[in-house]
Design a protein around this motif. Sequence first.
Motif, PDB file in Angstrom:
ATOM      1  N   ARG A 173       0.812  -1.216   0.000  1.00  0.00           N
ATOM      2  CA  ARG A 173       0.000   0.000   0.000  1.00  0.00           C
ATOM      3  C   ARG A 173       0.850   1.272   0.000  1.00  0.00           C
ATOM      4  O   ARG A 173       0.393   2.328  -0.418  1.00  0.00           O
ATOM      5  CB  ARG A 173      -0.925   0.021   1.226  1.00  0.00           C
ATOM      6  CG  ARG A 173      -1.884  -1.140   1.342  1.00  0.00           C
ATOM      7  CD  ARG A 173      -2.709  -1.347   0.104  1.00  0.00           C
ATOM      8  NE  ARG A 173      -3.509  -0.169  -0.216  1.00  0.00           N
ATOM      9  CZ  ARG A 173      -4.088   0.048  -1.380  1.00  0.00           C
ATOM     10  NH1 ARG A 173      -3.947  -0.815  -2.358  1.00  0.00           N
ATOM     11  NH2 ARG A 173      -4.813   1.126  -1.578  1.00  0.00           N
ATOM     12  N   LEU A 174       2.097   1.151   0.456  1.00  0.00           N
ATOM     13  CA  LEU A 174       2.987   2.310   0.487  1.00  0.00           C
ATOM     14  C   LEU A 174       3.737   2.506  -0.828  1.00  0.00           C
ATOM     15  O   LEU A 174       4.303   3.566  -1.066  1.00  0.00           O
ATOM     16  CB  LEU A 174       4.004   2.171   1.635  1.00  0.00           C
ATOM     17  CG  LEU A 174       3.432   2.238   3.052  1.00  0.00           C
ATOM     18  CD1 LEU A 174       4.515   1.945   4.078  1.00  0.00           C
ATOM     19  CD2 LEU A 174       2.791   3.594   3.320  1.00  0.00           C
ATOM     20  N   ASP A 175       3.712   1.491  -1.678  1.00  0.00           N
ATOM     21  CA  ASP A 175       4.399   1.562  -2.969  1.00  0.00           C
ATOM     22  C   ASP A 175       3.495   2.260  -3.982  1.00  0.00           C
ATOM     23  O   ASP A 175       2.461   1.737  -4.363  1.00  0.00           O
ATOM     24  CB  ASP A 175       4.747   0.151  -3.456  1.00  0.00           C
ATOM     25  CG  ASP A 175       5.463   0.165  -4.796  1.00  0.00           C
ATOM     26  OD1 ASP A 175       5.955   1.246  -5.199  1.00  0.00           O
ATOM     27  OD2 ASP A 175       5.531  -0.896  -5.444  1.00  0.00           O
ATOM     28  N   VAL A 176       3.899   3.458  -4.408  1.00  0.00           N
ATOM     29  CA  VAL A 176       3.055   4.232  -5.320  1.00  0.00           C
ATOM     30  C   VAL A 176       3.729   4.463  -6.681  1.00  0.00           C
ATOM     31  O   VAL A 176       3.252   5.262  -7.479  1.00  0.00           O
ATOM     32  CB  VAL A 176       2.694   5.598  -4.694  1.00  0.00           C
ATOM     33  CG1 VAL A 176       1.848   5.409  -3.454  1.00  0.00           C
ATOM     34  CG2 VAL A 176       3.957   6.400  -4.350  1.00  0.00           C
ATOM     35  N   LYS A 177       4.805   3.756  -6.953  1.00  0.00           N
ATOM     36  CA  LYS A 177       5.540   3.955  -8.203  1.00  0.00           C
ATOM     37  C   LYS A 177       4.934   3.111  -9.310  1.00  0.00           C
ATOM     38  O   LYS A 177       5.160   1.908  -9.395  1.00  0.00           O
ATOM     39  CB  LYS A 177       7.017   3.601  -8.002  1.00  0.00           C
ATOM     40  CG  LYS A 177       7.746   4.528  -7.034  1.00  0.00           C
ATOM     41  CD  LYS A 177       9.202   4.135  -6.882  1.00  0.00           C
ATOM     42  CE  LYS A 177       9.911   5.047  -5.898  1.00  0.00           C
ATOM     43  NZ  LYS A 177      11.333   4.652  -5.709  1.00  0.00           N
ATOM     44  N   GLU A 178       4.154   3.768 -10.164  1.00  0.00           N
ATOM     45  CA  GLU A 178       3.540   3.072 -11.296  1.00  0.00           C
ATOM     46  C   GLU A 178       4.575   2.829 -12.391  1.00  0.00           C
ATOM     47  O   GLU A 178       5.413   3.677 -12.678  1.00  0.00           O
ATOM     48  CB  GLU A 178       2.388   3.900 -11.864  1.00  0.00           C
ATOM     49  CG  GLU A 178       1.141   3.905 -11.000  1.00  0.00           C
ATOM     50  CD  GLU A 178       0.368   2.597 -11.076  1.00  0.00           C
ATOM     51  OE1 GLU A 178       0.790   1.689 -11.839  1.00  0.00           O
ATOM     52  OE2 GLU A 178      -0.645   2.470 -10.377  1.00  0.00           O
ATOM     53  N   LYS A 179       4.484   1.654 -13.014  1.00  0.00           N
ATOM     54  CA  LYS A 179       5.396   1.316 -14.103  1.00  0.00           C
ATOM     55  C   LYS A 179       4.741   1.482 -15.472  1.00  0.00           C
ATOM     56  O   LYS A 179       5.417   1.708 -16.465  1.00  0.00           O
ATOM     57  CB  LYS A 179       5.898  -0.123 -13.930  1.00  0.00           C
ATOM     58  CG  LYS A 179       6.746  -0.308 -12.682  1.00  0.00           C
ATOM     59  CD  LYS A 179       7.194  -1.740 -12.525  1.00  0.00           C
ATOM     60  CE  LYS A 179       8.135  -1.915 -11.342  1.00  0.00           C
ATOM     61  NZ  LYS A 179       7.518  -1.547 -10.068  1.00  0.00           N
ATOM     62  N   ARG A 180       3.406   1.378 -15.527  1.00  0.00           N
ATOM     63  CA  ARG A 180       2.694   1.536 -16.790  1.00  0.00           C
ATOM     64  C   ARG A 180       2.474   3.016 -17.079  1.00  0.00           C
ATOM     65  O   ARG A 180       1.961   3.764 -16.230  1.00  0.00           O
ATOM     66  CB  ARG A 180       1.359   0.796 -16.740  1.00  0.00           C
ATOM     67  CG  ARG A 180       1.513  -0.713 -16.650  1.00  0.00           C
ATOM     68  CD  ARG A 180       0.184  -1.395 -16.339  1.00  0.00           C
ATOM     69  NE  ARG A 180      -0.780  -1.269 -17.414  1.00  0.00           N
ATOM     70  CZ  ARG A 180      -0.834  -2.077 -18.469  1.00  0.00           C
ATOM     71  NH1 ARG A 180       0.052  -3.051 -18.592  1.00  0.00           N
ATOM     72  NH2 ARG A 180      -1.761  -1.922 -19.388  1.00  0.00           N
ATOM     73  N   SER A 181       2.845   3.453 -18.283  1.00  0.00           N
ATOM     74  CA  SER A 181       2.764   4.877 -18.625  1.00  0.00           C
ATOM     75  C   SER A 181       1.335   5.392 -18.566  1.00  0.00           C
ATOM     76  O   SER A 181       1.086   6.521 -18.133  1.00  0.00           O
ATOM     77  CB  SER A 181       3.350   5.105 -20.024  1.00  0.00           C
ATOM     78  OG  SER A 181       2.665   4.323 -20.993  1.00  0.00           O
ATOM     79  N   SER A 182       0.375   4.575 -18.976  1.00  0.00           N
ATOM     80  CA  SER A 182      -1.025   5.004 -18.943  1.00  0.00           C
ATOM     81  C   SER A 182      -1.492   5.253 -17.514  1.00  0.00           C
ATOM     82  O   SER A 182      -2.259   6.179 -17.247  1.00  0.00           O
ATOM     83  CB  SER A 182      -1.918   3.946 -19.605  1.00  0.00           C
ATOM     84  OG  SER A 182      -1.739   2.680 -18.983  1.00  0.00           O
ATOM     85  N   GLN A 183      -1.008   4.441 -16.582  1.00  0.00           N
ATOM     86  CA  GLN A 183      -1.392   4.608 -15.182  1.00  0.00           C
ATOM     87  C   GLN A 183      -0.690   5.802 -14.550  1.00  0.00           C
ATOM     88  O   GLN A 183      -1.239   6.429 -13.642  1.00  0.00           O
ATOM     89  CB  GLN A 183      -1.091   3.328 -14.401  1.00  0.00           C
ATOM     90  CG  GLN A 183      -1.900   2.121 -14.833  1.00  0.00           C
ATOM     91  CD  GLN A 183      -3.391   2.307 -14.586  1.00  0.00           C
ATOM     92  OE1 GLN A 183      -3.804   3.160 -13.806  1.00  0.00           O
ATOM     93  NE2 GLN A 183      -4.215   1.504 -15.234  1.00  0.00           N
ATOM     94  N   LYS A 184       0.500   6.112 -15.009  1.00  0.00           N
ATOM     95  CA  LYS A 184       1.186   7.305 -14.513  1.00  0.00           C
ATOM     96  C   LYS A 184       0.367   8.558 -14.829  1.00  0.00           C
ATOM     97  O   LYS A 184       0.296   9.480 -14.021  1.00  0.00           O
ATOM     98  CB  LYS A 184       2.577   7.421 -15.136  1.00  0.00           C
ATOM     99  CG  LYS A 184       3.563   6.374 -14.643  1.00  0.00           C
ATOM    100  CD  LYS A 184       4.912   6.525 -15.335  1.00  0.00           C
ATOM    101  CE  LYS A 184       5.896   5.464 -14.861  1.00  0.00           C
ATOM    102  NZ  LYS A 184       7.214   5.584 -15.553  1.00  0.00           N
TER     103      LYS A 184
END
Length: 221
Positions: A63-74
């Motif tokens: 839950r503390l990990d907020v680093k999105e890897k998918r560009s669309s989700q960023k």
Amino acid sequence: MKLLLNAIIKFVCGALLVGLLVFLPAGTFSFFGGWLLMALLFVPMFFAGIFMLVKAPALLEKRLDVKEKRSSQKGVVGFSGLIFIGGFVLAGLDERFGWSEVPLVVVIIASVLFILSYILYAEVLRENAYLSRTVKVEEDQKVIDTGLYGIVRHPMYAATVILFLMMPLILGSFYALIPFAFYPVLIAVRIIDEEKLLTKELTGYVEYKKKVKYRLIPFIW
């Protein structure tokens, strides 16, 4: 200790950020709606964090990990950040200049719905140990199709939609509803993209979609 420190830092920074975005535009700390939202938002979050730290540290870490890897989700995360900033600032300005006045009964109803949504959110966390803040498929992840997941495919997002739409009303601002109204649209975009990944990489998800037809709202979508 590293997980505890990370949780404390993010909790304090989140509370400070929301406080600044709400009280600074209001020009006063005598903002009842601001303090009400802070209490409803961060008090349950504090105790939930303690519970997860003790009982489910792996879930807390996710839950503390907020680093999105998918560009669309960023892009979705970036736009949602703008929504929150705009909504909180508008609510503060509304308090300062008195643009709108939300009846007390509406504030109370919104607060009750907010708490109920928090409970719904907690139940989703209890049912699904794979939940993370980012869109990904973990090794050995399984499809959850019971409980709330037997009603809609994304009960966590359903809970957050209610949570965030109640925020401007708790703050006592109808104008702040304008930016927050875009949040369900962003969630829909996030869900569509997320389901592409789950359909491709999560075993059994195709069958799950056939079993549970609605993504977010029963009998609607």
